[in-house]
Design an enzyme around this catalytic site. Structure first.
Site, PDB file in Angstrom:
ATOM      1  N   CYS A  98       0.807  -1.226   0.000  1.00  0.00           N
ATOM      2  CA  CYS A  98       0.000   0.000   0.000  1.00  0.00           C
ATOM      3  C   CYS A  98       0.836   1.271   0.000  1.00  0.00           C
ATOM      4  O   CYS A  98       0.299   2.357  -0.148  1.00  0.00           O
ATOM      5  CB  CYS A  98      -0.928   0.011   1.212  1.00  0.00           C
ATOM      6  SG  CYS A  98      -0.013   0.051   2.762  1.00  0.00           S
TER       7      CYS A  98
ATOM      8  N   CYS B 149      -1.168  -4.773   6.728  1.00  0.00           N
ATOM      9  CA  CYS B 149      -0.970  -3.645   7.637  1.00  0.00           C
ATOM     10  C   CYS B 149      -0.325  -4.114   8.945  1.00  0.00           C
ATOM     11  O   CYS B 149       0.520  -3.419   9.512  1.00  0.00           O
ATOM     12  CB  CYS B 149      -2.300  -2.962   7.943  1.00  0.00           C
ATOM     13  SG  CYS B 149      -3.330  -2.714   6.492  1.00  0.00           S
TER      14      CYS B 149
HETATM   15 FE1  FES Z   1      -1.389   0.707   4.377  1.00  0.00          FE
HETATM   16 FE2  FES Z   1      -2.971  -0.389   6.171  1.00  0.00          FE
HETATM   17  S1  FES Z   1      -3.473   0.172   4.132  1.00  0.00           S
HETATM   18  S2  FES Z   1      -0.911   0.151   6.375  1.00  0.00           S
END
Ligand code: FES
Length: 211
Positions: free
Chosen positions: A36, A107
């Site tokens: 992400c 995450c």
């Molecule tokens: Fe990036 Fe959770 S979406 S750390």
């Protein structure tokens, strides 16, 4: 539709424990998630006698799951020896939080990676690394995969920003295909230094912006 977060996740997200930085930290690591592009920084204070974590803090540039996991793993790691803290897994963290949606696994992995990287940083800085493998271009490249270009939220290797890596007599030279007036040039240089300098057989790190 809101994500189905447990009460525990929400509690740690709203009131995270151990948030912040330790200015005179004994070790530090910044990890980025390739999934992400978010980042987490972990700081440690370690008792050099017992190798026990005396204090730990984290800064998250990630989502609620990342903040909640950072909060819970720092709670779990505080007071543990480095060896014990190394064994904390994202699964344990997620269980302690009452579960995380599967889409949010990365995450909690990011938070645990941050903790492990900070422990590794301590061990490298204090000559505690047991396996002394000679540094190669591949070792350096692997570390650069954990240095993010904040402008694009992706690591340097993935964005093909690493033009060259040279090794000679303990000096590592990293040539980047980025301009020297890049908005984050200083941050990127600092992070590369932090990742490469602790390697046991590296004496000097040079970062050139040649884009
Ligand atoms: Fe990036 Fe959770 S979406 S750390």
């Amino acid at each position: 539709m809101p994500l189905p977060y447990s009460e525990k996740v929400m509690e740690h997200f709203r009131h995270p424990q151990n948030v912040g930085r330790i200015e005179d930290a004994d070790a530090k690591a910044v990890e980025g998630s390739p999934a992400c592009g978010d980042m987490v920084a972990v700081y440690l204070k370690v008792d050099p006698e017992g190798l026990r974590i005396e204090d730990i803090k984290f800064e998250s540039y990630g989502c609620a799951s990342n903040i909640a996991t950072g909060s819970i793993i720092t709670e779990m790691a505080k007071g543990k020896t480095l060896e014990e803290a190394k064994k904390i897994t994202w699964k344990q963290a997620s269980e302690a939080l009452g579960g995380l949606p599967p889409i949010k696994t990365h995450c909690s992995v990011l938070a645990v990676d941050g903790l492990r990287a900070a422990i590794q940083n301590y061990e490298e800085r204090h000559g505690l690394v047991k396996e002394r493998v000679p540094t190669t271009v591949e070792v350096v490249r692997k570390r650069l995969k954990h240095v993010m270009n904040p402008m694009v939220g992706l690591d340097l290797v993935r964005t093909k920003s690493v033009k060259d890596i040279e090794l000679s007599d303990g000096t590592v030279r990293v040539v980047l295909d980025l301009p020297s007036d890049h908005q984050f040039a200083n941050n990127i240089r600092e992070e590369i230094m932090e990742k490469i300098e602790p390697l046991w057989d590296v004496q000097k790190v040079i970062v050139d912006f040649a884009g």
